[in-house]
Scaffold this motif. Structure first.
Motif, PDB file in Angstrom:
ATOM      1  N   ARG A   1       1.016  -1.088   0.073  1.00 45.74           N
ATOM      2  CA  ARG A   1       0.696   0.072  -0.037  1.00 45.74           C
ATOM      3  C   ARG A   1       0.812   1.250   0.241  1.00 45.74           C
ATOM      4  NH1 ARG A   1      -4.261   0.954   3.583  1.00 45.74           N
ATOM      5  NH2 ARG A   1      -2.462  -0.095   5.489  1.00 45.74           N
ATOM      6  N   ALA A   2       1.902   0.724   0.430  1.00 51.10           N
ATOM      7  CA  ALA A   2       2.471   2.324   1.259  1.00 51.10           C
ATOM      8  C   ALA A   2       2.952   2.930  -0.511  1.00 51.10           C
ATOM      9  CB  ALA A   2       4.203   2.045   1.204  1.00 51.10           C
ATOM     10  N   THR A   3       3.709   1.720  -1.895  1.00 48.84           N
ATOM     11  CA  THR A   3       3.792   1.985  -3.246  1.00 48.84           C
ATOM     12  C   THR A   3       2.855   2.990  -4.584  1.00 48.84           C
ATOM     13  OG1 THR A   3       3.348   0.330  -3.783  1.00 48.84           O
ATOM     14  CG2 THR A   3       5.612  -0.046  -3.305  1.00 48.84           C
ATOM     15  N   LEU A   4       1.096   2.815  -3.335  1.00 50.73           N
ATOM     16  CA  LEU A   4       0.301   3.737  -4.944  1.00 50.73           C
ATOM     17  C   LEU A   4       0.268   5.142  -3.911  1.00 50.73           C
ATOM     18  CD1 LEU A   4      -2.748   1.355  -2.603  1.00 50.73           C
ATOM     19  CD2 LEU A   4      -1.718   1.076  -4.653  1.00 50.73           C
ATOM     20  N   PRO A   5       0.048   5.328  -5.193  1.00 52.73           N
ATOM     21  CA  PRO A   5      -0.562   7.172  -5.604  1.00 52.73           C
ATOM     22  C   PRO A   5      -1.349   7.502  -4.395  1.00 52.73           C
ATOM     23  CG  PRO A   5      -1.039   5.552  -7.154  1.00 52.73           C
ATOM     24  CD  PRO A   5      -0.580   4.919  -6.640  1.00 52.73           C
ATOM     25  N   PRO A   6      -1.165   8.956  -4.540  1.00 58.86           N
ATOM     26  CA  PRO A   6      -1.899   9.482  -3.460  1.00 58.86           C
ATOM     27  C   PRO A   6      -3.278   9.390  -4.383  1.00 58.86           C
ATOM     28  CG  PRO A   6      -0.521  11.158  -3.277  1.00 58.86           C
ATOM     29  CD  PRO A   6       0.123   9.684  -4.496  1.00 58.86           C
ATOM     30  N   LEU A   7      -4.201  10.113  -3.075  1.00 55.89           N
ATOM     31  CA  LEU A   7      -5.928   9.373  -3.780  1.00 55.89           C
ATOM     32  C   LEU A   7      -5.765  10.852  -4.238  1.00 55.89           C
ATOM     33  CD1 LEU A   7      -7.966   7.741  -1.362  1.00 55.89           C
ATOM     34  CD2 LEU A   7      -7.496   7.291  -3.572  1.00 55.89           C
ATOM     35  N   THR A   8      -6.861  11.343  -5.144  1.00 53.49           N
ATOM     36  CA  THR A   8      -7.333  12.104  -5.695  1.00 53.49           C
ATOM     37  C   THR A   8      -8.898  12.573  -5.479  1.00 53.49           C
ATOM     38  OG1 THR A   8      -5.166  12.943  -7.372  1.00 53.49           O
ATOM     39  CG2 THR A   8      -7.018  14.498  -7.238  1.00 53.49           C
ATOM     40  N   PHE A   9      -9.807  12.944  -5.166  1.00 54.14           N
ATOM     41  CA  PHE A   9     -11.275  12.414  -5.409  1.00 54.14           C
ATOM     42  C   PHE A   9     -11.609  13.723  -6.726  1.00 54.14           C
ATOM     43  CE2 PHE A   9     -10.305  11.452  -1.080  1.00 54.14           C
ATOM     44  CZ  PHE A   9     -10.734  10.062  -0.553  1.00 54.14           C
ATOM     45  N   ASN A  10     -12.583  12.921  -7.365  1.00 50.82           N
ATOM     46  CA  ASN A  10     -13.111  13.747  -8.295  1.00 50.82           C
ATOM     47  C   ASN A  10     -14.857  13.485  -8.116  1.00 50.82           C
ATOM     48  OD1 ASN A  10     -14.148  15.108 -10.304  1.00 50.82           O
ATOM     49  ND2 ASN A  10     -12.845  14.002 -11.602  1.00 50.82           N
ATOM     50  N   TYR A  11     -15.828  14.189  -7.627  1.00 56.19           N
ATOM     51  CA  TYR A  11     -17.159  14.311  -7.642  1.00 56.19           C
ATOM     52  C   TYR A  11     -18.186  14.302  -8.537  1.00 56.19           C
ATOM     53  CZ  TYR A  11     -15.751  12.825  -3.217  1.00 56.19           C
ATOM     54  OH  TYR A  11     -14.820  12.023  -2.131  1.00 56.19           O
ATOM     55  N   GLY A  12     -17.388  14.389  -9.579  1.00 55.73           N
ATOM     56  CA  GLY A  12     -18.265  14.985 -11.636  1.00 55.73           C
ATOM     57  C   GLY A  12     -18.336  13.145 -11.349  1.00 55.73           C
ATOM     58  N   ILE A  13     -19.208  13.661 -12.799  1.00 56.30           N
ATOM     59  CA  ILE A  13     -19.521  12.597 -12.997  1.00 56.30           C
ATOM     60  C   ILE A  13     -19.455  12.280 -14.604  1.00 56.30           C
ATOM     61  CG2 ILE A  13     -21.905  12.136 -11.895  1.00 56.30           C
ATOM     62  CD1 ILE A  13     -23.499  13.581 -14.330  1.00 56.30           C
ATOM     63  N   TYR A  14     -18.606  13.356 -14.604  1.00 61.49           N
ATOM     64  CA  TYR A  14     -18.111  12.469 -16.029  1.00 61.49           C
ATOM     65  C   TYR A  14     -17.562  11.032 -16.806  1.00 61.49           C
ATOM     66  CZ  TYR A  14     -14.602  12.667 -20.635  1.00 61.49           C
ATOM     67  OH  TYR A  14     -13.905  12.481 -21.187  1.00 61.49           O
ATOM     68  N   SER A  15     -16.713  10.211 -15.626  1.00 62.06           N
ATOM     69  CA  SER A  15     -16.073   9.166 -15.520  1.00 62.06           C
ATOM     70  C   SER A  15     -17.454   8.029 -15.642  1.00 62.06           C
ATOM     71  CB  SER A  15     -15.447   8.314 -14.418  1.00 62.06           C
ATOM     72  OG  SER A  15     -14.319   9.677 -14.836  1.00 62.06           O
ATOM     73  N   PHE A  16     -17.950   8.471 -15.471  1.00 60.80           N
ATOM     74  CA  PHE A  16     -19.222   7.103 -15.751  1.00 60.80           C
ATOM     75  C   PHE A  16     -20.233   7.436 -16.578  1.00 60.80           C
ATOM     76  CE2 PHE A  16     -20.642   8.296 -10.134  1.00 60.80           C
ATOM     77  CZ  PHE A  16     -20.038   6.863 -10.540  1.00 60.80           C
ATOM     78  N   VAL A  17     -20.255   9.135 -16.690  1.00 61.66           N
ATOM     79  CA  VAL A  17     -20.788   8.823 -18.393  1.00 61.66           C
ATOM     80  C   VAL A  17     -19.841   8.331 -19.348  1.00 61.66           C
ATOM     81  CG1 VAL A  17     -21.502  10.607 -20.034  1.00 61.66           C
ATOM     82  CG2 VAL A  17     -22.318  11.315 -17.695  1.00 61.66           C
ATOM     83  N   LYS A  18     -18.691   8.727 -19.358  1.00 62.84           N
ATOM     84  CA  LYS A  18     -17.475   7.939 -19.947  1.00 62.84           C
ATOM     85  C   LYS A  18     -18.191   5.864 -20.169  1.00 62.84           C
ATOM     86  CE  LYS A  18     -13.034   7.993 -20.056  1.00 62.84           C
ATOM     87  NZ  LYS A  18     -12.290   8.177 -19.873  1.00 62.84           N
ATOM     88  N   THR A  19     -18.302   5.867 -18.874  1.00 60.80           N
ATOM     89  CA  THR A  19     -18.112   4.250 -18.861  1.00 60.80           C
ATOM     90  C   THR A  19     -19.599   3.523 -19.283  1.00 60.80           C
ATOM     91  OG1 THR A  19     -16.666   4.023 -17.035  1.00 60.80           O
ATOM     92  CG2 THR A  19     -17.930   2.366 -18.028  1.00 60.80           C
ATOM     93  N   GLU A  20     -20.518   4.693 -19.036  1.00 65.66           N
ATOM     94  CA  GLU A  20     -22.043   4.132 -19.357  1.00 65.66           C
ATOM     95  C   GLU A  20     -22.045   4.046 -21.124  1.00 65.66           C
ATOM     96  OE1 GLU A  20     -24.730   2.528 -17.535  1.00 65.66           O
ATOM     97  OE2 GLU A  20     -23.739   2.911 -15.526  1.00 65.66           O
ATOM     98  N   LEU A  21     -21.856   5.082 -21.760  1.00 65.92           N
ATOM     99  CA  LEU A  21     -21.343   5.281 -22.787  1.00 65.92           C
ATOM    100  C   LEU A  21     -21.307   3.586 -23.485  1.00 65.92           C
ATOM    101  CD1 LEU A  21     -20.800   8.628 -24.271  1.00 65.92           C
ATOM    102  CD2 LEU A  21     -22.466   7.272 -24.783  1.00 65.92           C
ATOM    103  N   LEU A  22     -19.786   3.531 -22.584  1.00 65.34           N
ATOM    104  CA  LEU A  22     -19.288   2.413 -23.411  1.00 65.34           C
ATOM    105  C   LEU A  22     -19.993   0.972 -23.426  1.00 65.34           C
ATOM    106  CD1 LEU A  22     -16.004   1.978 -24.273  1.00 65.34           C
ATOM    107  CD2 LEU A  22     -15.692   1.112 -22.169  1.00 65.34           C
TER     108      LEU A  22
END
Lengths: 290, 525
Positions: free
Chosen positions: B316-337
Motif C-alpha cells: 500500500r505504501a507504493t500506491l499513489p495518493p488519492l485525488t477525489f473527483n465527485y463529477g460524473i464525467y467518468s460515469f457518463v464515459k463508462t455508461e456510454l461504453l
C-alpha cells in the motif's frame, strides 16, 4: 475512528427479525464475525455499508450518524459483498475505473493506482480481457482490488476467501493484517480458521443477536474445560451422538477418535479434556444458546 | 412423461409467480377489452370499406379471437423467449446438464411452459371477450361455440408454433435478443405478406393465424349481400375518428376438415422445430463454446493467464495518493461504453445503415418510420440502462457508492440521452435546416422519453422485459400512426405546444418515479 452500534434492530416483517438490540463498538483492527446461516451477519454488514436501513437503533462513525448521513461512510468505505458480480463486457481496468468513479476518485494518479492494485492481485496480464471470461477466483480478486481503491478506513469483507486457492487465502490474510494497522476491518467467514488467523476480536452472532464479543483468547476461554476427546468403537458412535455434541471425528486403526462438547466427560476411560480452539468455542457457544 | 409434466409445471409456476406477470395480465385484460370498441369509439379493430359487423356472438368471438392470435403471435415471442436464458443466469442449467434428461425433452419442456404462459393469457382474453359481449349488450343471443372455436382453431395452434419459435430463437441466437426479435418479426412480416397475397386461397391452410379465412368470409358476405366488390378487410387498431359504418350480421365461419387438419400440421411443425433445435442445443456448455470462439479471435489471450501463486503482493505504501473527483464525467464515459458494447456488434452495421438512410430518405418517411425503428433497435441497450447493476449483481457497489442517485443515475440517464439524440441527429439537423424548431424539440423530448421510460420501467419492475414489451407496443403504434402514442411528434397535432408539454410532463413524472423508487431501493437491499 470508532464505529459504534447501539441497539440496532432490523425487522423484515412480523415473522422475520434479522437483528435484535445489537450493540457493539468496533475499533481499528480486524473484527471477525461468526455465526450460523441466518444469524444476521450479512444484514449487519449491509447496514454498515449503507445499503440497508435498520428498523431502529444507532450507527455512528466517529460520532456521525451514518444512517442519516450515509455519504459520510461511503467516502471511506471498501465493501466486498458475498455474491457480487461484474460487468462482463468491461475489462478489469475499465471496471475498476468505473468503480473508482462511483467512489469519487479521479486525477492523473488514478491510472497508476489501478495498475498497482491489479498488479497486487496478480491480474495485470489479464487486465485487458473482458471480465466475463475470468474464473471465480479472478473475479474475487477483482472484488478485493475494488474494495481497496479508495484507501478505505472501513473495510467490510463478506466471505472474502470464497473461490481463492489456499495460497491466495494465505496472502489475503497477510493483506488484511497489513490493512488492519490503520483501519477497521469487518470480516465474515464460515471458515473459522480464516477468522482465527486474522481477527483481533471476534463477535459471535445467532438469531440476530450478539452472543459474545471480545478478543479471541477470551472467547476461547469460555469453552475451556468443555471440550473432550474420546476413542470409541465404530458401532458406538451413533449412540454417542445422541448424547453429546460431536465436533469432529478422526478414523484410527480400529476405532474412531471423537472430539465433543460436554460439561462432564464421557465415562469412558479414554475420555480426556483438550485445549479449546476458536471453532470449539464457536460451536459450544452457539449450541448452548439454542 | 410424468417428469416432463413436473418440469413444465415448475417452469410455468416460476414464470407466472412474478410481479411482472401480474402486470402482463392486467395489460391483457385492458387489451382484450379494447378489441371490441364501443360504438362511439374513435377506432375500430376490424372493418371492410365502410362496413362493420354487428356485435353478435360471432363478431365479438371471432374478432377477439383473431386479434388475440395475431397480437399474441407478435408479442408472445418477446414475452416468453427467456426460458433458457433464465437457466443460464441462475446456473440451474448446469445442474440440468448433469441430469439424464435429453436435449429434446428439456427443450420440449421449455416450449410447453412457454405455451402454457401464452395459453393463460389467451384464456383471460376469452373470458374478457365474453364479458365484453354482455357489457356491450346489443341483444343478440350468446352462442358459446362462436367464442370457443376461433380461440381453439386460431390461437391454440398458432401459439404452439410461437412457443416453439421462442425456443428456436434461444437455441440458435442465444443471448442476442435484438437479432432474435429482428429474425422473428421479419418472419412474421413475410408470413403476413404471404397471407395477403394468398387471400383467395380457399382453405387458409398455410395461414398460421387464420386471418385469410376470416377476411375471405367477411368480404364474401358483404359482396354477396350488398353487391360490393371488396377485396380485403382492415385489421388492427384503426384510428379514423367517429366514422359511421354500415352494419351487417356476420354469422362466423364454417370450419372445413382440411383447415382443422392443417392446424394439426402447424402443431407438428412446432414439434419438429423443437426437435431440430435439440440437435444443436449447447446444453449449457457455454464456457467451452466461448473459449473456442475466443481462441479464434485472439490465440494469445488464452496463454496470458498466469498461475495465481504470486497474488496479493500488494504494497500500500507504493500506491499513489488519492485525488477525489465527485463529477460524473467518468460515469457518463463508462455508461456510454457499456451502451455501445451491449448486444451484437454487427447490429451497429444495421444502425449505421438506418442512420445514413435517415439523411437521404424523404423527411416524413425518415421521421415517422425510420427514426422510431432505429430507436427500437436499441431496445436491448435502453432496457439495460438502469437494470444492469441488478442483473450483473454490481448493485452492491453502486448503492454503497458516494451519492448514487445524484451521480450514477444521472450519468445513466445522460448517457442514454446522448445516444438517443446521436441516433436522431440526421433528422434533427434536417429539421433545423428547415427551421422546424417544433420538430427539433419534439425529437429531443421523445429521445429523452425513451430513455426515461426505460429507466423508470426497469427500476420499478426490476427487469428488462416490461420495457421491451411496452416499447415494442409503442413502436408498433407509432409506425401505425396512432396519434396518442406519437412520442416523437411526427404526426400533425392541433395544439403542438400542448403536445410538447404533455411529453415533457410525462418525462418529469418518469424521472420522479425513477428517483423515488431507486432512492428506496438503494437503502433497502
Amino acid at each position: 475512528m470508532p464505529l459504534t452500534i447501539t441497539n440496532l434492530n432490523k425487522q423484515y416483517n412480523s415473522q422475520k427479525i434479522a437483528l435484535s438490540n445489537y450493540s457493539l463498538t468496533i475499533n481499528k483492527g480486524v473484527l471477525g464475525l461468526l455465526g450460523p446461516n441466518g444469524a444476521g451477519k450479512s444484514t449487519l454488514m449491509k447496514i454498515i455499508a449503507t445499503i440497508s436501513k435498520p428498523s431502529g437503533g444507532n450507527l455512528l462513525l466517529d460520532g456521525v450518524d451514518i444512517v442519516q448521513n450515509p455519504n459520510t461512510i461511503r467516502k471511506v468505505l471498501g465493501y466486498l459483498p458475498q455474491d457480487f458480480g461484474v460487468y462482463p463486457n468491461l475489462n478489469a481496468y475499465e471496471f475498476l475505473t468505473y468503480i473508482a468513479a462511483m467512489k469519487g476518485l479521479g486525477g492523473k494518479a488514478l491510472r497508476k493506482r489501478i495498475e498497482l492494485l491489479l498488479e497486487g492481485v496478480n491480474l495485470t496480464a489479464d487486465a485487458k480481457r473482458p471480465i466475463g471470461t475470468y474464473s471465480g477466483g479472478m473475479k474475487q480478486r477483482i472484488g478485493i482490488a475494488q474494495a481497496l481503491l479508495n484507501d478505505p478506513k472501513v473495510l467490510i469483507f463478506d466471505e472474502p476467501t470464497v473461490g481463492l486457492d489456499p495460497e491466495e487465502r494465505m496472502r489475503f490474510r497477510q493483506l488484511i493484517a497489513d490493512l488492519a494497522q490503520d483501519c477497521i476491518v469487518i470480516l465474515s467467514s464460515h471458515i473459522v480458521s480464516d477468522i482465527e488467523t486474522i481477527a483481533d476480536e471476534v463477535a459471535i452472532m445467532q438469531d440476530g443477536k450478539l452472543i459474545t464479543h471480545g478478543p479471541q483468547y477470551e472467547i476461547i476461554q469460555q469453552a475451556e474445560g468443555k471440550i473432550f476427546e474420546v476413542l470409541l468403537d465404530y458401532a458406538a458412535l451413533n449412540d454417542f451422538k445422541q448424547q453429546y455434541k460431536v465436533i469432529d471425528t478422526a478414523r484410527q486403526a480400529d476405532q474412531i477418535k471423537v472430539r465433543y462438547i460436554a460439561t462432564q466427560p464421557h465415562v469412558a476411560a479414554s475420555s480426556i479434556s483438550v485445549n479449546a480452539t476458536l471453532e470449539d468455542a464457536y460451536l459450544f457457544l452457539t449450541q448452548s444458546n439454542k | 412423461m410424468q417428469y416432463l409434466y413436473l418440469i413444465v409445471k415448475a417452469d410455468y409456476l416460476q414464470r407466472t409467480r412474478s410481479y411482472y406477470f401480474l402486470i402482463t395480465l392486467a395489460v391483457t385484460v385492458f387489451m382484450a377489452y379494447s378489441f371490441i370498441p364501443a360504438q362511439n369509439a374513435s377506432y375500430t379493430t376490424l372493418s371492410a370499406s365502410g362496413y362493420k359487423g354487428a356485435y353478435n356472438s360471432a363478431w365479438v368471438g371471432y374478432v377477439s379471437g383473431i386479434m388475440t392470435t395475431v397480437l399474441l403471435s407478435y408479442l408472445g415471442f418477446v414475452l416468453v423467449n427467456s426460458g433458457i436464458k433464465k437457466d443460464i443466469e441462475t446456473e440451474v442449467g448446469l445442474i440440468i446438464a448433469t441430469t439424464p434428461i435429453s436435449n429434446f425433452k428439456y427443450l420440449l419442456g421449455k416450449q410447453l411452459s412457454n405455451y402454457l404462459v401464452l395459453l393463460t393469457i389467451v384464456a383471460i382474453t376469452l373470458v374478457v371477450s365474453i364479458g365484453v359481449f354482455f357489457y356491450r349488450g346489443t341483444g343478440y343471443p350468446f352462442i358459446l361455440s362462436n367464442f370457443l372455436l376461433p380461440y381453439l382453431f386460431f390461437a391454440v395452434p398458432a401459439l404452439f408454433v410461437v412457443a416453439a419459435l421462442a425456443v428456436v430463437g434461444e437455441v440458435f441466437l442465444g443471448k442476442r435478443n435484438i437479432l432474435q426479435f429482428i429474425a422473428y418479426f421479419t418472419l412474421c412480416g413475410i408470413c403476413m405478406a404471404m397471407i395477403n397475397n394468398t387471400n383467395t386461397q380457399s382453405e387458409g391452410i398455410f395461414d398460421p393465424f387464420g386471418l385469410s379465412l376470416i377476411s375471405k368470409s367477411i368480404t364474401h358476405y358483404i359482396n354477396t349481400h350488398f353487391g360490393e366488390n371488396i377485396k380485403s378487410v382492415s385489421f388492427g387498431f384503426i384510428f379514423n375518428g367517429q366514422k359511421s359504418y354500415k352494419l351487417f350480421e356476420w354469422q362466423g365461419l364454417n370450419w372445413s376438415t382440411l383447415f382443422i387438419i392443417s392446424r394439426l400440421i402447424w402443431v407438428g411443425l412446432g414439434l419438429l422445430l423443437v426437435y431440430i433445435s435439440s440437435l444443436f442445443f449447447h446444453r449449457f456448455d457455454l464456457k467451452q463454446s466461448s473459449s473456442i470462439k475466443r481462441r479464434k479471435e485472439s490465440p494469445l489471450d488464452v496463454v496470458t493467464t498466469k498461475p495465481v501463486s504470486a497474488s496479493m503482493g500488494l504494497n500500500r505504501a507504493t500506491l499513489p495518493p488519492l485525488t477525489f473527483n465527485y463529477g460524473i464525467y467518468s460515469f457518463v464515459k463508462t455508461e456510454l461504453l457499456l451502451l455501445m458494447r451491449q448486444g451484437n456488434k454487427w447490429l451497429w452495421l444495421l444502425n449505421a445503415g438506418l442512420w445514413i438512410a435517415m439523411c437521404f430518405t424523404p423527411l416524413n418517411i425518415a421521421y415517422a418510420y425510420l427514426l422510431p425503428i432505429l430507436l427500437f433497435l436499441q431496445v436491448g441497450r435502453w432496457s439495460e440502462l438502469a437494470t444492469k447493476e441488478k442483473t450483473n449483481r454490481v448493485h452492491y457497489f453502486a448503492y454503497a457508492s458516494y451519492k448514487p442517485l445524484q451521480r450514477l443515475l444521472t450519468a445513466q440517464i445522460l448517457s442514454g440521452t446522448i445516444l438517443a439524440i446521436g441516433l436522431s441527429f440526421p433528422i434533427i439537423v434536417r429539421c433545423l435546416l428547415l427551421g422546424d424548431s417544433y420538430a427539433v424539440i419534439n425529437i429531443i423530448n421523445g429521445a429523452i422519453f425513451v430513455v426515461l421510460l426505460a429507466v423508470a420501467l426497469g427500476i420499478m419492475s426490476g427487469g428488462k422485459k416490461m420495457f421491451e414489451i411496452f416499447f415494442f407496443l409503442l413502436t408498433y403504434s407509432v409506425v401505425n400512426r396512432m396519434p396518442f402514442t406519437d412520442y416523437l411528434g411526427s404526426l400533425p397535432h392541433p395544439h403542438m405546444g400542448f403536445f410538447m408539454l404533455v411529453v415533457l410532463g410525462l418525462n418529469m413524472v418518469l424521472l420522479a418515479l425513477s428517483l423515488i423508487t431507486r432512492s428506496y431501493q438503494a437503502r433497502h437491499l
